[in-house]
Design an enzyme around this catalytic site. Structure first.
Site, PDB file in Angstrom:
ATOM      1  N   GLU A 101      33.848  20.482  11.650  1.00 38.90           N
ATOM      2  CA  GLU A 101      34.834  20.805  11.964  1.00 38.90           C
ATOM      3  C   GLU A 101      36.156  21.329  12.983  1.00 38.90           C
ATOM      4  OE1 GLU A 101      37.448  18.533  11.354  1.00 38.90           O
ATOM      5  OE2 GLU A 101      38.114  18.624   9.433  1.00 38.90           O
ATOM      6  N   ASP A 105      42.262  23.218   8.631  1.00 40.79           N
ATOM      7  CA  ASP A 105      43.952  23.839   8.520  1.00 40.79           C
ATOM      8  C   ASP A 105      44.722  23.790   7.308  1.00 40.79           C
ATOM      9  OD1 ASP A 105      47.467  23.063   8.849  1.00 40.79           O
ATOM     10  OD2 ASP A 105      46.623  22.224  10.874  1.00 40.79           O
TER      11      ASP A 105
END
Length: 182
Positions: A101, A105
């Site tokens: 990734e 977040d």
């Protein structure tokens, strides 16, 4: 094109990224040393540069596949729905899988993707993230390996975009909005 002028301040240099990718690859290689083949799954689109550099440093037999997921909703409040726009081509049951990734977040989309992949019964399922923004986390998920922990800044470069721009920068930069882009 973005409608607000901005500048990009270098945050993590290309040299620093390259050194960290090499170290991550060494750790991942050691972790999966007993694998007959590691399936490296890149989450599109932001991870494509990172995954290319990472797999070249892995000292393992690897297969590369991609998955694209999208969280959608209006701009003020996410619907928290995740759609799979591009699924894996191959099977992962009984296999060693590394999900790559660009940024962890809120964790919402990555958590959803990991739930889907876990349901496909891989032998091992781990996460490698280039960037981690723990200040934004809404879902408790943590990468097995993280390149860099960053503050809650809007970043671009090294595959990460702003309105489909700036993916080609060799470094990670912080976007700073200005009155004049000069």
């Amino acid at each position: 094109m973005p409608d607000r002028p901005y500048v990009i301040d270098e945050m993590i240099s290309a040299k620093t990224i390259a050194a960290r990718v090499e170290a991550l690859a060494a750790d991942i290689t050691a972790h999966f040393a007993d694998t007959d083949k590691l399936i490296v799954v890149g989450l599109l689109r932001g991870s494509f540069v990172f995954i290319a550099d990472l797999v070249r440093e892995l000292r393992l037999p690897v297969e590369v596949d991609f998955l694209e997921a999208s969280s959608y909703g209006n701009s003020t409040q996410s619907s928290r729905e995740v759609r799979i726009l591009k699924d894996l081509r191959g099977e992962i049951e009984g296999r060693d899988v590394l999900v790559v990734e660009d940024i962890v977040d809120t964790g919402f989309t990555l958590s959803h993707v990991m739930h889907i992949l876990q349901g496909r019964k891989p032998r091992r399922l781990e996460i490698c993230a280039l960037l981690d923004k723990p200040a934004r986390r809404e879902v408790p998920i943590k990468a097995t390996w993280t390149g860099f922990e960053i503050p809650d800044e809007f970043v671009v470069g090294y595959g990460i975009d702003f309105a489909q721009r700036n993916r080609n920068l060799p470094y990670i930069g912080k976007v700073r909005f200005t009155q004049n882009a000069g």
